[in-house]
Scaffold this motif. Sequence first.
Motif, short mmCIF file in Angstrom:
data_model
loop_
_atom_site.label_atom_id
_atom_site.label_comp_id
_atom_site.label_asym_id
_atom_site.label_seq_id
_atom_site.Cartn_x
_atom_site.Cartn_y
_atom_site.Cartn_z
N THR A 69 -5.34 26.20 21.22
CA THR A 69 -5.15 24.81 21.64
C THR A 69 -6.20 24.41 22.67
O THR A 69 -6.74 23.30 22.60
CB THR A 69 -3.74 24.63 22.23
OG1 THR A 69 -2.78 25.06 21.27
CG2 THR A 69 -3.48 23.19 22.59
N TRP A 103 -7.57 23.87 11.53
CA TRP A 103 -6.42 23.46 10.72
C TRP A 103 -6.02 24.58 9.77
O TRP A 103 -4.84 24.90 9.61
CB TRP A 103 -6.79 22.21 9.96
CG TRP A 103 -5.66 21.53 9.25
CD1 TRP A 103 -4.35 21.92 9.18
CD2 TRP A 103 -5.75 20.32 8.52
NE1 TRP A 103 -3.63 21.02 8.45
CE2 TRP A 103 -4.47 20.02 8.03
CE3 TRP A 103 -6.78 19.45 8.23
CZ2 TRP A 103 -4.20 18.91 7.26
CZ3 TRP A 103 -6.51 18.33 7.47
CH2 TRP A 103 -5.23 18.07 7.00
N LEU A 125 -2.97 23.78 14.46
CA LEU A 125 -2.35 22.47 14.66
C LEU A 125 -0.85 22.49 14.38
O LEU A 125 -0.18 21.47 14.56
CB LEU A 125 -3.02 21.43 13.74
CG LEU A 125 -4.51 21.22 13.99
CD1 LEU A 125 -5.08 20.25 13.00
CD2 LEU A 125 -4.75 20.74 15.41
#
Length: 126
Positions: free
Chosen positions: A71, A118, A123
């Motif tokens: 993140t 992704w 995510l």
Amino acid sequence: MNIEVPTLVLGAVAAAFGVFSIFLAALIGPKRYNRAKLEAYECGIEPTPHAVGGGPGNAAGQRFPVKYYLTAMLFIIFDIEIVFLYPWAVHFDALGVFGLAAMALFVFNVSVAYAYEWRRGGLSWD
């Protein structure tokens, strides 16, 4: 006068200020040590004397989740993208076709990083 002299002088002043500030803080700063200040800071997690990852039968020492770092890297990628996109948007007319092509390559490069993140599951918030 050489064109690099002002930059070198500014760098020397900045370095001198940094060294002087650290020296002055060590010299006149408060020296009230207690147990909490001398402990290692573990991002809000209580430090344990056990090894990271623990051993057999040791539930206290667990691995720190890698999701946090994914993140943080995602934030850095898109934060830097905005830093580069804003000046480009301000001077879009003056840059012409070269500026458009350069920014298209940059956005493509960032999109590859986004697609990679992704696909790796960075995510999904479990």
